[in-house]
Design an enzyme around this catalytic site. Structure first.
Site, PDB file in Angstrom:
ATOM      1  N   ASP A 102       0.836  -1.198   0.000  1.00 56.59           N
ATOM      2  CA  ASP A 102       0.000   0.000   0.000  1.00 56.59           C
ATOM      3  C   ASP A 102       0.872   1.249   0.000  1.00 56.59           C
ATOM      4  OD1 ASP A 102      -2.793  -0.368  -0.109  1.00 56.59           O
ATOM      5  OD2 ASP A 102      -2.850  -1.087   1.952  1.00 56.59           O
ATOM      6  N   LYS A 132      -0.332  -0.551  -4.208  1.00 52.77           N
ATOM      7  CA  LYS A 132      -1.793  -0.441  -4.199  1.00 52.77           C
ATOM      8  C   LYS A 132      -2.178   0.964  -3.776  1.00 52.77           C
ATOM      9  CE  LYS A 132      -4.532  -2.458  -1.042  1.00 52.77           C
ATOM     10  NZ  LYS A 132      -5.359  -1.314  -0.539  1.00 52.77           N
ATOM     11  N   GLU A 134      -5.764   3.682  -3.364  1.00 50.87           N
ATOM     12  CA  GLU A 134      -7.212   3.690  -3.217  1.00 50.87           C
ATOM     13  C   GLU A 134      -7.855   4.777  -4.059  1.00 50.87           C
ATOM     14  OE1 GLU A 134      -7.155   2.112   1.420  1.00 50.87           O
ATOM     15  OE2 GLU A 134      -8.300   3.910   0.901  1.00 50.87           O
ATOM     16  N   GLU A 200     -13.827  -3.807  -2.121  1.00 50.47           N
ATOM     17  CA  GLU A 200     -14.050  -3.988  -0.684  1.00 50.47           C
ATOM     18  C   GLU A 200     -15.462  -3.598  -0.286  1.00 50.47           C
ATOM     19  OE1 GLU A 200     -12.187  -2.955   3.722  1.00 50.47           O
ATOM     20  OE2 GLU A 200     -11.078  -2.404   1.913  1.00 50.47           O
TER      21      GLU A 200
END
Length: 283
Positions: A102, A132, A134, A200
């Site tokens: 992340d 990663k 978001e 998610e």
């Protein structure tokens, strides 16, 4: 990987493990084969070794470490240095598994240049194989900049913990009219060059539709059984610590927390009673 794929073998413990390095491209090639892959979070060398021995093909060093490792109250609190230390340790223990890291909150949102710098730093300092980040439509330009720099990206849409305050708490995303926005986010990250995308806390039917729509793998966490892969925070799937909150979407395959507490209590008791160490533990 299946025993018939030619890229895995059985260990003395009976687990199927990859016999060569798992690449992000290998997992992309599994799209549509009906062979889902399992991702787990890992935050240290020893845990990564255990998961590699179990045949886990891809590990995520998630910013969930903010909560489960450092005890922060939100994922936004973790720093780049903290993520780097954890990721480097996981890479050293991951064996043939791919490792995704992340990018922490605040390290990629401001500009394409900031995003590329953060992603490059993460890979350079840790040896991770992908980053990663978001966000969907709003972050697509950052994904494009990172992938244009030759770095693999795993996108993350639906419920995005770094935006928990903006989303009004831990809420399922993609219900009702939100399904169209979720699909738009999925298309945007794919078009921007993401190699895979985490979904998610998304209704199972919506996740199934997104998975069917995309050419890149989807990885579900609370998103039903039809995604191309699944991911869980290992503390949730192994009940660690004992008595901690477990999300509805997480199943427990072990009771690590209670076992560890019992072992520590037994050790303390034997030391206090003079039962440890005995002659067999002496030189």
């Amino acid at each position: 990987m299946t025993a018939t794929s030619g890229t895995s073998s059985s260990t003395p413990t009976g687990y199927l493990v990859p016999t060569k390095k798992v690449r992000i491209a290998d997992l992309k090639a599994r799209k549509g084969t009906g062979e889902p892959f399992a991702m787990l979070t890992a935050y240290d060398y020893s845990t990564a070794v255990a998961f590699a021995e179990a045949g886990v093909e891809i590990m995520l060093v998630g910013d969930s470490a903010a909560n489960v490792v450092f005890g922060y109250d939100a994922t936004q609190r973790i720093s780049m240095d903290e993520m780097v230390y954890l990721t480097a340790a996981v890479v050293r223990g991951a064996g043939n598994a791919a490792v995704v890291a992340d990018l922490p909150f605040g390290t990629y949102e401001a500009s394409d240049e900031q995003a590329v710098k953060a992603a490059s730093e993460m890979l350079h300092r840790t040896g991770a194989h992908a980053v990663k980040i978001e966000g969907g439509v709003r972050i697509a330009d950052r994904i494009r900049a990172i992938t244009d720099a030759g770095i693999s990206v795993c996108a993350h849409i639906g419920f995005t913990p770094q935006s928990v305050n903006q989303l009004g708490g831990f809420k399922v995303q993609g219900r009702g009219a939100g399904a169209e926005q979720l699909l738009a986010d999925a298309r945007a990250v794919q078009e921007a060059g993401a190699d895979m995308v985490v979904l998610e806390m998304v209704p199972a039917d919506v996740a199934a539709s997104v998975t069917k729509e995309l050419d890149i793998p989807t990885i579900g966490i609370g998103a039903g059984p039809d995604c191309d892969g699944q991911v869980l925070v290992w503390h949730d799937m192994a009940a660690f610590p004992a008595g901690g909150h477990r999300p509805r979407f997480a199943k427990q395959w072990a009771s690590v927390g209670s076992d560890l507490t019992a072992a520590a209590a037994a050790y303390k008791r034997e030391v206090a009673e003079g039962g440890f160490p005995t002659q067999e533990h002496c030189f």
